[in-house]
Design a protein around this motif. Structure first.
Motif, PDB file in Angstrom:
ATOM      1  N   UNK A 179       0.844  -1.199   0.000  1.00  0.00           N
ATOM      2  CA  UNK A 179       0.000   0.000   0.000  1.00  0.00           C
ATOM      3  C   UNK A 179       0.877   1.247   0.000  1.00  0.00           C
ATOM      4  N   UNK A 180       1.859   1.292   0.890  1.00  0.00           N
ATOM      5  CA  UNK A 180       2.756   2.447   0.954  1.00  0.00           C
ATOM      6  C   UNK A 180       3.492   2.675  -0.357  1.00  0.00           C
ATOM      7  N   UNK A 181       4.003   1.606  -0.966  1.00  0.00           N
ATOM      8  CA  UNK A 181       4.711   1.717  -2.249  1.00  0.00           C
ATOM      9  C   UNK A 181       3.771   2.274  -3.310  1.00  0.00           C
ATOM     10  N   UNK A 182       2.570   1.703  -3.412  1.00  0.00           N
ATOM     11  CA  UNK A 182       1.621   2.117  -4.448  1.00  0.00           C
ATOM     12  C   UNK A 182       1.143   3.555  -4.235  1.00  0.00           C
ATOM     13  N   UNK A 183       0.912   3.929  -2.979  1.00  0.00           N
ATOM     14  CA  UNK A 183       0.495   5.307  -2.697  1.00  0.00           C
ATOM     15  C   UNK A 183       1.529   6.308  -3.213  1.00  0.00           C
ATOM     16  N   UNK A 184       2.809   6.016  -2.987  1.00  0.00           N
ATOM     17  CA  UNK A 184       3.843   6.946  -3.416  1.00  0.00           C
ATOM     18  C   UNK A 184       4.048   6.908  -4.926  1.00  0.00           C
ATOM     19  N   UNK A 185       3.851   5.753  -5.551  1.00  0.00           N
ATOM     20  CA  UNK A 185       3.909   5.672  -7.008  1.00  0.00           C
ATOM     21  C   UNK A 185       2.810   6.537  -7.606  1.00  0.00           C
ATOM     22  N   UNK A 186       1.593   6.412  -7.071  1.00  0.00           N
ATOM     23  CA  UNK A 186       0.467   7.226  -7.545  1.00  0.00           C
ATOM     24  C   UNK A 186       0.695   8.707  -7.265  1.00  0.00           C
ATOM     25  N   UNK A 187       1.203   9.017  -6.074  1.00  0.00           N
ATOM     26  CA  UNK A 187       1.470  10.411  -5.701  1.00  0.00           C
ATOM     27  C   UNK A 187       2.461  11.032  -6.677  1.00  0.00           C
TER      28      UNK A 187
ATOM     29  N   UNK B  22       4.629   2.732   6.491  1.00  0.00           N
ATOM     30  CA  UNK B  22       5.645   3.778   6.388  1.00  0.00           C
ATOM     31  C   UNK B  22       6.889   3.257   5.670  1.00  0.00           C
ATOM     32  N   UNK B  23       7.237   2.000   5.917  1.00  0.00           N
ATOM     33  CA  UNK B  23       8.372   1.400   5.204  1.00  0.00           C
ATOM     34  C   UNK B  23       8.082   1.404   3.697  1.00  0.00           C
ATOM     35  N   UNK B  24       6.870   1.026   3.318  1.00  0.00           N
ATOM     36  CA  UNK B  24       6.483   1.044   1.909  1.00  0.00           C
ATOM     37  C   UNK B  24       6.486   2.442   1.327  1.00  0.00           C
ATOM     38  N   UNK B  25       6.069   3.435   2.120  1.00  0.00           N
ATOM     39  CA  UNK B  25       6.084   4.830   1.659  1.00  0.00           C
ATOM     40  C   UNK B  25       7.514   5.258   1.340  1.00  0.00           C
ATOM     41  N   UNK B  26       8.444   4.906   2.193  1.00  0.00           N
ATOM     42  CA  UNK B  26       9.843   5.256   1.936  1.00  0.00           C
ATOM     43  C   UNK B  26      10.367   4.553   0.684  1.00  0.00           C
ATOM     44  N   UNK B  27      10.089   3.274   0.543  1.00  0.00           N
ATOM     45  CA  UNK B  27      10.555   2.522  -0.629  1.00  0.00           C
ATOM     46  C   UNK B  27       9.948   3.108  -1.907  1.00  0.00           C
ATOM     47  N   UNK B  28       8.636   3.249  -1.929  1.00  0.00           N
ATOM     48  CA  UNK B  28       7.956   3.745  -3.121  1.00  0.00           C
ATOM     49  C   UNK B  28       8.337   5.163  -3.482  1.00  0.00           C
TER      50      UNK B  28
ATOM     51  N   UNK C 189      18.706   1.059  -6.396  1.00  0.00           N
ATOM     52  CA  UNK C 189      18.472   0.163  -5.264  1.00  0.00           C
ATOM     53  C   UNK C 189      17.958   0.977  -4.082  1.00  0.00           C
ATOM     54  N   UNK C 190      16.904   0.472  -3.443  1.00  0.00           N
ATOM     55  CA  UNK C 190      16.395   1.071  -2.205  1.00  0.00           C
ATOM     56  C   UNK C 190      15.976  -0.068  -1.287  1.00  0.00           C
ATOM     57  N   UNK C 191      16.485  -0.056  -0.067  1.00  0.00           N
ATOM     58  CA  UNK C 191      16.074  -1.036   0.932  1.00  0.00           C
ATOM     59  C   UNK C 191      15.801  -0.281   2.232  1.00  0.00           C
ATOM     60  N   UNK C 192      14.710  -0.647   2.890  1.00  0.00           N
ATOM     61  CA  UNK C 192      14.343  -0.006   4.152  1.00  0.00           C
ATOM     62  C   UNK C 192      14.123  -1.107   5.178  1.00  0.00           C
ATOM     63  N   UNK C 193      14.814  -1.001   6.300  1.00  0.00           N
ATOM     64  CA  UNK C 193      14.743  -2.025   7.336  1.00  0.00           C
ATOM     65  C   UNK C 193      14.436  -1.378   8.686  1.00  0.00           C
ATOM     66  N   UNK C 194      13.397  -1.863   9.338  1.00  0.00           N
ATOM     67  CA  UNK C 194      13.095  -1.412  10.699  1.00  0.00           C
ATOM     68  C   UNK C 194      12.888  -2.622  11.615  1.00  0.00           C
ATOM     69  N   UNK C 195      13.564  -3.722  11.302  1.00  0.00           N
ATOM     70  CA  UNK C 195      13.393  -4.949  12.091  1.00  0.00           C
ATOM     71  C   UNK C 195      14.026  -4.857  13.483  1.00  0.00           C
TER      72      UNK C 195
ATOM     73  N   UNK D  64      12.521   2.937  13.993  1.00  0.00           N
ATOM     74  CA  UNK D  64      13.725   3.447  13.355  1.00  0.00           C
ATOM     75  C   UNK D  64      13.907   2.736  12.019  1.00  0.00           C
ATOM     76  N   UNK D  65      13.938   3.528  10.942  1.00  0.00           N
ATOM     77  CA  UNK D  65      14.088   2.997   9.599  1.00  0.00           C
ATOM     78  C   UNK D  65      15.510   3.248   9.110  1.00  0.00           C
ATOM     79  N   UNK D  66      16.223   2.166   8.836  1.00  0.00           N
ATOM     80  CA  UNK D  66      17.539   2.271   8.237  1.00  0.00           C
ATOM     81  C   UNK D  66      17.372   2.088   6.737  1.00  0.00           C
ATOM     82  N   UNK D  67      17.798   3.084   5.979  1.00  0.00           N
ATOM     83  CA  UNK D  67      17.605   3.109   4.537  1.00  0.00           C
ATOM     84  C   UNK D  67      18.947   2.960   3.854  1.00  0.00           C
ATOM     85  N   UNK D  68      19.005   2.036   2.888  1.00  0.00           N
ATOM     86  CA  UNK D  68      20.190   1.872   2.044  1.00  0.00           C
ATOM     87  C   UNK D  68      19.753   2.152   0.616  1.00  0.00           C
ATOM     88  N   UNK D  69      20.579   2.870  -0.130  1.00  0.00           N
ATOM     89  CA  UNK D  69      20.227   3.221  -1.507  1.00  0.00           C
ATOM     90  C   UNK D  69      21.479   3.457  -2.337  1.00  0.00           C
ATOM     91  N   UNK D  70      21.274   3.322  -3.651  1.00  0.00           N
ATOM     92  CA  UNK D  70      22.341   3.690  -4.593  1.00  0.00           C
ATOM     93  C   UNK D  70      21.706   4.031  -5.928  1.00  0.00           C
TER      94      UNK D  70
END
Length: 182
Positions: free
Chosen positions: A76-84, A149-155, A165-171, A176-182
């Motif tokens: 849902x978060x990914x799709x919301x941001x894609x649509x946004x 929120x994790x999906x919102x960050x990814x999307x 590349x985008x990865x978001x981890x809050x495990x 706290x969301x740790x984001x890795x990207x390139x």
């Protein structure tokens, strides 16, 4: 999902276009549709603000159909941001994945769709950003599902198309969301 006993919910209002975005994302993902969506979104004006129960009703309607809401909320978060980004103001507001990260975690992003007293709505704050290393850390005290929120960050970071590349981890800590990207 949000805690139904969280008293903060009574003080939270969401922008109409946020409520509509959630509904459209669920339709796009084939999770809701037809009269159910029409009823849940009746009278929602994009520029208006609406009580939290409208959002909760959308989540509840989907929750009745899916036993495991974690992947549903992330998607849902990914799709919301894609649509946004594609159909809303996204292209005019951000031009890069890091730009989205800065926008979403600043006062403009989160507070553009959520209104209420600071103690009720919480914060979505960028604690650190190292663009060279492709790393960021965000802390969330919002009352929203952390998986969404994790999906919102990814999307949102993927939407501009400049990152490979985008990865978001809050495990380790759901807030706290740790984001890795390139």
């Amino acid at each position: 999902m949000l805690d139904p006993f969280d008293k903060r919910q009574a003080e939270i209002k969401l922008a109409g276009y946020f409520v509509d975005s959630v509904a459209r994302a669920f339709v796009h993902l084939h999770m809701l549709g037809g009269p159910e969506i029409a009823e849940l979104c009746a009278g929602v004006e994009p520029m208006g603000f609406y009580e939290y129960p409208r959002f909760a009703a959308l989540l509840t309607a989907v929750e009745k159909r899916f036993r495991d809401m974690e992947p549903v909320l992330e998607e849902l978060g990914v799709q919301m941001m894609t649509d946004w980004y594609e159909h809303g103001p996204g292209k005019q507001v951000v031009t890069s994945g890091v730009g989205f990260l800065k926008f979403q975690t600043g006062s403009e992003g989160y507070r553009s769709v959520v209104a209420g007293p600071p103690a009720a709505i919480g914060e979505f704050v960028l604690e650190s950003l190292d663009e060279t290393a492709g790393a960021a850390r965000i802390r969330s005290t919002t009352p929203f599902p952390k998986t969404m929120e994790r999906g919102i960050l990814i999307g949102g970071m993927r939407a501009p198309g400049d990152l490979t590349y985008v990865d978001v981890d809050n495990s380790a800590d759901p807030f706290v969301f740790d984001v890795a990207f390139r």
